[in-house]
Design a protein around this motif. Structure first.
Motif, PDB file in Angstrom:
ATOM      1  N   GLY A  20       0.796  -1.237   0.000  1.00  0.00           N
ATOM      2  CA  GLY A  20       0.000   0.000   0.000  1.00  0.00           C
ATOM      3  C   GLY A  20       0.821   1.276   0.000  1.00  0.00           C
ATOM      4  N   ALA A  21       2.156   1.160   0.111  1.00  0.00           N
ATOM      5  CA  ALA A  21       2.988   2.368   0.005  1.00  0.00           C
ATOM      6  C   ALA A  21       3.583   2.519  -1.393  1.00  0.00           C
ATOM      7  CB  ALA A  21       4.097   2.337   1.062  1.00  0.00           C
ATOM      8  N   GLY A  22       3.197   1.617  -2.311  1.00  0.00           N
ATOM      9  CA  GLY A  22       3.666   1.704  -3.697  1.00  0.00           C
ATOM     10  C   GLY A  22       2.718   2.553  -4.531  1.00  0.00           C
ATOM     11  N   ASN A  53      -2.355  -1.485   6.022  1.00  0.00           N
ATOM     12  CA  ASN A  53      -1.361  -1.474   4.951  1.00  0.00           C
ATOM     13  C   ASN A  53      -0.110  -2.231   5.409  1.00  0.00           C
ATOM     14  OD1 ASN A  53       0.466  -0.854   2.931  1.00  0.00           O
ATOM     15  ND2 ASN A  53       0.535   1.348   3.381  1.00  0.00           N
ATOM     16  N   VAL A  54       0.199  -3.335   4.726  1.00  0.00           N
ATOM     17  CA  VAL A  54       1.365  -4.154   5.058  1.00  0.00           C
ATOM     18  C   VAL A  54       2.402  -3.942   3.971  1.00  0.00           C
ATOM     19  CG1 VAL A  54       2.194  -6.508   5.401  1.00  0.00           C
ATOM     20  CG2 VAL A  54      -0.090  -5.862   6.206  1.00  0.00           C
ATOM     21  N   ASP A  55       3.504  -3.295   4.308  1.00  0.00           N
ATOM     22  CA  ASP A  55       4.492  -2.955   3.291  1.00  0.00           C
ATOM     23  C   ASP A  55       5.893  -3.019   3.890  1.00  0.00           C
ATOM     24  OD1 ASP A  55       6.118  -1.375   1.331  1.00  0.00           O
ATOM     25  OD2 ASP A  55       4.165  -1.069   0.405  1.00  0.00           O
ATOM     26  N   GLN A  96       4.972  -2.219   8.987  1.00  0.00           N
ATOM     27  CA  GLN A  96       6.156  -2.427   8.136  1.00  0.00           C
ATOM     28  C   GLN A  96       6.606  -3.874   8.258  1.00  0.00           C
ATOM     29  OE1 GLN A  96       9.474   0.263   8.592  1.00  0.00           O
ATOM     30  NE2 GLN A  96      10.605  -0.718   6.920  1.00  0.00           N
ATOM     31  N   VAL A  97       6.221  -4.675   7.279  1.00  0.00           N
ATOM     32  CA  VAL A  97       6.468  -6.122   7.331  1.00  0.00           C
ATOM     33  C   VAL A  97       6.818  -6.614   5.932  1.00  0.00           C
ATOM     34  CG1 VAL A  97       5.209  -8.325   7.519  1.00  0.00           C
ATOM     35  CG2 VAL A  97       5.060  -6.663   9.376  1.00  0.00           C
ATOM     36  N   ASP A  98       7.784  -7.537   5.875  1.00  0.00           N
ATOM     37  CA  ASP A  98       8.132  -8.234   4.636  1.00  0.00           C
ATOM     38  C   ASP A  98       7.169  -9.405   4.491  1.00  0.00           C
ATOM     39  OD1 ASP A  98       9.264  -9.898   2.699  1.00  0.00           O
ATOM     40  OD2 ASP A  98      11.324  -9.556   3.389  1.00  0.00           O
ATOM     41  N   ILE A  99       6.474  -9.514   3.353  1.00  0.00           N
ATOM     42  CA  ILE A  99       5.488 -10.601   3.202  1.00  0.00           C
ATOM     43  C   ILE A  99       6.143 -11.984   3.168  1.00  0.00           C
ATOM     44  CG2 ILE A  99       3.639  -9.232   2.150  1.00  0.00           C
ATOM     45  CD1 ILE A  99       4.581 -10.529  -0.589  1.00  0.00           C
ATOM     46  N   CYS A 100       7.463 -12.044   3.026  1.00  0.00           N
ATOM     47  CA  CYS A 100       8.150 -13.352   3.076  1.00  0.00           C
ATOM     48  C   CYS A 100       8.409 -13.802   4.519  1.00  0.00           C
ATOM     49  CB  CYS A 100       9.481 -13.286   2.335  1.00  0.00           C
ATOM     50  SG  CYS A 100       9.292 -12.792   0.626  1.00  0.00           S
ATOM     51  N   ASP A 101       8.208 -12.912   5.464  1.00  0.00           N
ATOM     52  CA  ASP A 101       8.498 -13.186   6.881  1.00  0.00           C
ATOM     53  C   ASP A 101       7.234 -13.778   7.526  1.00  0.00           C
ATOM     54  OD1 ASP A 101       8.917 -13.084   9.617  1.00  0.00           O
ATOM     55  OD2 ASP A 101       9.827 -11.086   9.587  1.00  0.00           O
ATOM     56  N   ILE A 130      -3.616  -9.063  -7.087  1.00  0.00           N
ATOM     57  CA  ILE A 130      -3.544  -8.040  -8.134  1.00  0.00           C
ATOM     58  C   ILE A 130      -2.391  -8.418  -9.057  1.00  0.00           C
ATOM     59  CG2 ILE A 130      -2.921  -5.634  -8.592  1.00  0.00           C
ATOM     60  CD1 ILE A 130      -5.151  -6.744  -5.665  1.00  0.00           C
ATOM     61  N   SER A 131      -2.737  -8.793 -10.283  1.00  0.00           N
ATOM     62  CA  SER A 131      -1.720  -9.266 -11.212  1.00  0.00           C
ATOM     63  C   SER A 131      -1.722  -8.434 -12.487  1.00  0.00           C
ATOM     64  CB  SER A 131      -1.925 -10.761 -11.496  1.00  0.00           C
ATOM     65  OG  SER A 131      -0.818 -11.274 -12.186  1.00  0.00           O
ATOM     66  N   THR A 132      -1.006  -8.943 -13.478  1.00  0.00           N
ATOM     67  CA  THR A 132      -0.675  -8.147 -14.648  1.00  0.00           C
ATOM     68  C   THR A 132      -1.062  -8.860 -15.935  1.00  0.00           C
ATOM     69  OG1 THR A 132       1.214  -7.292 -15.895  1.00  0.00           O
ATOM     70  CG2 THR A 132       1.659  -9.159 -14.472  1.00  0.00           C
ATOM     71  N   ASP A 133      -1.295  -8.073 -16.990  1.00  0.00           N
ATOM     72  CA  ASP A 133      -1.548  -8.678 -18.307  1.00  0.00           C
ATOM     73  C   ASP A 133      -0.278  -9.292 -18.893  1.00  0.00           C
ATOM     74  OD1 ASP A 133      -0.148  -6.328 -18.902  1.00  0.00           O
ATOM     75  OD2 ASP A 133      -1.610  -5.575 -20.357  1.00  0.00           O
ATOM     76  N   SER A 143       7.316 -14.542 -12.701  1.00  0.00           N
ATOM     77  CA  SER A 143       7.070 -14.624 -11.248  1.00  0.00           C
ATOM     78  C   SER A 143       5.617 -14.281 -10.934  1.00  0.00           C
ATOM     79  CB  SER A 143       8.039 -13.717 -10.478  1.00  0.00           C
ATOM     80  OG  SER A 143       7.738 -12.351 -10.676  1.00  0.00           O
ATOM     81  N   LYS A 144       5.033 -13.346 -11.685  1.00  0.00           N
ATOM     82  CA  LYS A 144       3.614 -13.011 -11.464  1.00  0.00           C
ATOM     83  C   LYS A 144       2.720 -14.165 -11.944  1.00  0.00           C
ATOM     84  CE  LYS A 144       2.048  -9.607 -10.115  1.00  0.00           C
ATOM     85  NZ  LYS A 144       1.745  -9.102  -8.744  1.00  0.00           N
ATOM     86  N   ALA A 145       3.110 -14.802 -13.051  1.00  0.00           N
ATOM     87  CA  ALA A 145       2.336 -15.970 -13.521  1.00  0.00           C
ATOM     88  C   ALA A 145       2.361 -17.063 -12.457  1.00  0.00           C
ATOM     89  CB  ALA A 145       2.916 -16.475 -14.836  1.00  0.00           C
ATOM     90  N   ASN A 175      -6.034  -9.104 -13.713  1.00  0.00           N
ATOM     91  CA  ASN A 175      -4.846  -8.927 -14.565  1.00  0.00           C
ATOM     92  C   ASN A 175      -4.997  -7.613 -15.314  1.00  0.00           C
ATOM     93  OD1 ASN A 175      -5.481 -12.110 -14.537  1.00  0.00           O
ATOM     94  ND2 ASN A 175      -3.278 -11.763 -14.588  1.00  0.00           N
ATOM     95  N   CYS A 176      -4.159  -6.658 -14.954  1.00  0.00           N
ATOM     96  CA  CYS A 176      -4.336  -5.298 -15.484  1.00  0.00           C
ATOM     97  C   CYS A 176      -3.206  -4.902 -16.434  1.00  0.00           C
ATOM     98  CB  CYS A 176      -4.405  -4.298 -14.321  1.00  0.00           C
ATOM     99  SG  CYS A 176      -4.874  -2.647 -14.853  1.00  0.00           S
ATOM    100  N   SER A 177      -3.542  -3.952 -17.296  1.00  0.00           N
ATOM    101  CA  SER A 177      -2.566  -3.387 -18.230  1.00  0.00           C
ATOM    102  C   SER A 177      -1.757  -2.282 -17.542  1.00  0.00           C
ATOM    103  CB  SER A 177      -3.315  -2.833 -19.443  1.00  0.00           C
ATOM    104  OG  SER A 177      -4.187  -1.805 -19.008  1.00  0.00           O
ATOM    105  N   ASN A 178      -0.961  -1.551 -18.330  1.00  0.00           N
ATOM    106  CA  ASN A 178      -0.052  -0.530 -17.781  1.00  0.00           C
ATOM    107  C   ASN A 178      -0.800   0.616 -17.101  1.00  0.00           C
ATOM    108  OD1 ASN A 178       1.571  -1.948 -19.862  1.00  0.00           O
ATOM    109  ND2 ASN A 178       3.118  -0.447 -19.227  1.00  0.00           N
TER     110      ASN A 178
END
Ligand code: NAD
Ligand code: DAU
Length: 353
Positions: free
Chosen positions: A8-10, A30-32, A56-61, A131-134, A161-163, A184-187
């Motif tokens: 959420g800080a991006g 907001n976890v960022d 403030q958290v790393d989602i891998c942790d 939330i992914s990408t085209d 990696s998104k796939a 899956n969103c565009s630019n």
């Protein structure tokens, strides 16, 4: 609802947080991790809002993520945290594999344990929205559009990696029953975008009268969506999307890269004419192409239009003018980023022999 938003800080995440607080009654956690791409100054309005919390958290942790779920007990997750820049994924894929794949796995696993502990009614209403990408669909030629049925065919370390993370999300729904939905969103473009991406980079290079790098011949095509429209679409997908489904989101605004750069130059010529009168377009410089550069992305957005009633409200001409005006008026936001984080140097050529 209490919605746990990751990333959420991006750029897009902060637009989602601002939208949720301004246009709905939902609370936001907001976890960022606050990587180079994050900026809490994009959330100034939010920080004072009683419906907003920051972790403030790393989602891998995993223990830290478990702690966040235990403390906040969310009703839904909107997962945006990711390494997002294709060129950086070429230079250093490791961070993309870690955050985008492992981090998504950790979130899914913790969300599943949390979901299993909910009452029947809460479990029924719970959503995990990825939330992914085209870019997961690979490249199109001159014709055709990506639909939700287009096979995955990613080209870059970022898009693969998104796939992978999309596949994990689908697996957690089909195998464990976690109520997930994918978009899956565009630019995206608009305010608060980190200046490594084409549009803000071009605006800031114009201001500094530096060369405007255009990869290859500039004929690659992207479909541009104004970020605030994306935030609105994501809220619809979260609240009204069908479990197990994916939704493509696009801007109906396909443009060749060269046309995007030229459009910015025309606006800059009007708003900030160069001393001596030359057009900013004279700064356009064709440079070595991106390795594995997808030629064209274009979205068939009928499903989200017909099922959820979404249509973009900002066309490209309006959105690009608004974006240029925003960057001209917010030097205090971007100046520290270009001085301390990223000075505009070329990225993404590590794959070249
Ligand atoms: P961004 O790079 O601007 O922001 C990413 C955010 O995620 C940052 O705040 C960063 O600190 C955070 N983050 C990164 N790694 C993390 C970790 N390990 N733990 C916790 N937080 C972490 O990205 P963006 O452009 O706003 O994109 C957001 C999402 O939307 C991404 O998932 C991206 O794949 C997707 N997306 C982006 C676009 C686009 O055009 N920008 C289009 C479609 C989809
Ligand atoms: O399609 C959605 C994707 O859009 C998102 O998933 C990504 O997170 C997001 O970064 C974006 O990816 P792109 O690679 O399309 O965006 P970028 O701004 O890096 O580049 C847009 C186009 O412009 C692309 O064809 C490469 C080209 N380009 C980019 C830069 C930075 C240039 O010609 N010159 C440049 O300097």
């Amino acid at each position: 609802m209490k919605i746990l938003v990751t990333g959420g800080a991006g750029f897009i995440g902060s637009a989602v947080v601002r939208h949720l607080l301004a246009a709905t009654d939902h609370a936001v956690v907001n976890v960022d991790k606050l990587t180079y791409a994050a900026d809490r100054r994009s959330l100034e309005g939010a920080e004072a809002n009683g419906r907003y919390a920051f972790e403030q958290v790393d989602i891998c942790d995993e223990p830290a993520v478990r702690g966040v779920f235990a403390r906040h007990r969310p009703d839904a997750v909107m997962h945006l945290a990711a390494e997002s820049h294709v060129d950086r994924s070429i230079d250093g894929p490791g961070a993309f594999i870690r955050t985008n794949i492992l981090g998504t796995y950790v979130l899914l696993d913790v969300a599943l344990a949390h979901w299993r502990g909910l009452s029947a009614a809460q479990a029924e209403a719970f959503r995990f929205h990825h939330i992914s990408t085209d870019e997961v669909f690979g490249a199109l030629g001159d014709a055709g559009f990506f639909t939700e049925e287009t096979p995955y065919d990613p080209s870059s370390p970022y898009s693969s990696s998104k796939a992978s993370s999309d596949h994990l999300v689908r697996a957690w729904q089909r195998t464990y029953g976690l109520p997930t939905v994918i978009s899956n969103c565009s630019n995206n473009y608009g305010p608060y975008q980190f200046p490594e991406k084409l549009i803000p980079l071009t605006i800031l290079n114009c201001l500094a009268e530096k060369p405007l790098p255009v990869y290859g011949t500039g004929s690659n095509v992207r479909d541009w969506l104004y970020v605030e429209d994306h935030a609105r679409a994501l809220t619809l997908v979260l609240t009204q999307g069908r479990v197990g489904e994916s939704y493509n989101i696009g801007g109906n605004s396909e443009r060749r890269n060269l046309a995007v750069v030229e459009a910015i130059c025309r606006i800059m010529d009007r708003l900030r004419p160069r001393a001596g009168g030359a057009s900013h377009a004279a700064l356009i410089t064709f440079v070595t192409d991106r390795p594995g550069h997808d030629f064209r992305y274009a979205i068939d957005a009928r499903k989200i239009r017909d099922e959820l009633g979404f249509a973009p409200s900002v066309d490209f001409e309006t959105g690009i003018e608004r974006t240029v005006v925003w960057y001209l008026g917010h030097e205090a936001w971007w100046r520290p980023l270009i001085e301390r984080q990223y000075g505009g140097e070329r990225l993404g050529l590590a794959g070249m022999k």
